[in-house]
Design a protein around this motif. Sequence first.
Motif, PDB file in Angstrom:
ATOM      1  N   VAL A  38       9.710  -0.849  13.341  1.00 12.94           N
ATOM      2  CA  VAL A  38       9.284  -2.420  13.065  1.00 12.94           C
ATOM      3  C   VAL A  38       9.855  -3.713  13.644  1.00 12.94           C
ATOM      4  O   VAL A  38      10.402  -3.456  13.294  1.00 12.94           O
ATOM      5  N   ARG A  39       9.450  -3.791  14.801  1.00 15.96           N
ATOM      6  CA  ARG A  39      10.420  -4.882  15.084  1.00 15.96           C
ATOM      7  C   ARG A  39      10.092  -6.035  15.311  1.00 15.96           C
ATOM      8  O   ARG A  39      11.203  -6.739  14.904  1.00 15.96           O
ATOM      9  N   GLU A  40       8.791  -6.175  14.517  1.00 10.62           N
ATOM     10  CA  GLU A  40       8.312  -7.664  14.365  1.00 10.62           C
ATOM     11  C   GLU A  40       6.948  -8.111  12.968  1.00 10.62           C
ATOM     12  O   GLU A  40       6.470  -7.507  13.157  1.00 10.62           O
ATOM     13  N   VAL A  41       7.681  -9.160  12.494  1.00  9.96           N
ATOM     14  CA  VAL A  41       6.126  -9.205  11.141  1.00  9.96           C
ATOM     15  C   VAL A  41       6.352 -10.431  11.269  1.00  9.96           C
ATOM     16  O   VAL A  41       7.294 -11.115  10.224  1.00  9.96           O
ATOM     17  N   THR A  42       4.894 -10.749  11.526  1.00  9.28           N
ATOM     18  CA  THR A  42       4.659 -12.519  10.974  1.00  9.28           C
ATOM     19  C   THR A  42       3.840 -12.982   9.871  1.00  9.28           C
ATOM     20  O   THR A  42       2.829 -12.286  10.265  1.00  9.28           O
ATOM     21  N   ARG A  43       3.746 -13.114   8.969  1.00  6.51           N
ATOM     22  CA  ARG A  43       3.155 -13.695   8.343  1.00  6.51           C
ATOM     23  C   ARG A  43       1.976 -14.336   8.320  1.00  6.51           C
ATOM     24  O   ARG A  43       3.145 -15.992   9.339  1.00  6.51           O
ATOM     25  N   ILE A  51       2.190  -7.403  13.282  1.00  4.98           N
ATOM     26  CA  ILE A  51       2.917  -6.739  13.488  1.00  4.98           C
ATOM     27  C   ILE A  51       3.065  -6.202  14.507  1.00  4.98           C
ATOM     28  O   ILE A  51       2.339  -5.990  15.511  1.00  4.98           O
ATOM     29  N   ARG A  52       4.629  -5.866  15.036  1.00  2.15           N
ATOM     30  CA  ARG A  52       4.756  -4.926  16.687  1.00  2.15           C
ATOM     31  C   ARG A  52       5.609  -3.979  16.062  1.00  2.15           C
ATOM     32  O   ARG A  52       6.718  -4.658  15.650  1.00  2.15           O
ATOM     33  N   ILE A  53       5.011  -2.861  16.723  1.00  2.00           N
ATOM     34  CA  ILE A  53       6.193  -1.765  15.946  1.00  2.00           C
ATOM     35  C   ILE A  53       6.133  -1.042  18.169  1.00  2.00           C
ATOM     36  O   ILE A  53       5.197  -1.226  18.870  1.00  2.00           O
ATOM     37  N   MET A 133       8.358   7.994  14.774  1.00  2.00           N
ATOM     38  CA  MET A 133       8.550   6.839  13.258  1.00  2.00           C
ATOM     39  C   MET A 133       8.989   7.151  12.027  1.00  2.00           C
ATOM     40  O   MET A 133       8.915   6.153  11.882  1.00  2.00           O
ATOM     41  N   MET A 134       7.940   8.356  11.683  1.00  2.00           N
ATOM     42  CA  MET A 134       7.912   7.675  10.511  1.00  2.00           C
ATOM     43  C   MET A 134       9.057   8.736   9.228  1.00  2.00           C
ATOM     44  O   MET A 134       9.918   8.290   8.628  1.00  2.00           O
ATOM     45  N   ARG A 135       9.606   9.602  10.369  1.00  2.00           N
ATOM     46  CA  ARG A 135      11.132  10.030   9.406  1.00  2.00           C
ATOM     47  C   ARG A 135      11.932   9.372  10.240  1.00  2.00           C
ATOM     48  O   ARG A 135      12.599   9.220   8.842  1.00  2.00           O
TER      49      ARG A 135
END
Length: 148
Positions: A38-43, A51-53, A133-135
């Motif tokens: 999860v590279r970036e989260v902008t509220r 969200i950028r993944i 990614m989930m692991r």
Amino acid sequence: MDWNHYRFRSLWPLPVPPTTVFDVLERPEDYPRWWRQVREVTRLDDTTGVIRIRSVLPYDMTFTAREVRRDPAAGVLETALTGDIEGWARWTVAPHATGSLARYDQVVSVRKPLLRRFAVPGRPVFRANHALMMRSGRRGLCGYLRAV
């Protein structure tokens, strides 16, 4: 069959109480601290964020997540997703053994043009990319929970 439609389920046994896990999962802006993909989260506001993944494969996916359900008593966090993927994602956190179980369900259709072009030959690779990614997310969350 729609080769761009995916259903995912991940189960994360965690060594802490459900309320502790829920408190962390309800703050997506902190996900990049413990989940490296999860590279970036902008509220954008109290219930919406961009969200950028990026997992192992060399492409980013960007989407808007809008909260549709937050129920601490039931341990449920659900979001509607629009952008490179469209659909929904849900965390359900429940007691399990001496800790908790975080269940992640996601039903999405891929909208990113590059991924749509490779839908048929790329599907097994895309699913494996998601599993990695989930692991990694579970490992990161376990480490984060130990630290806080």
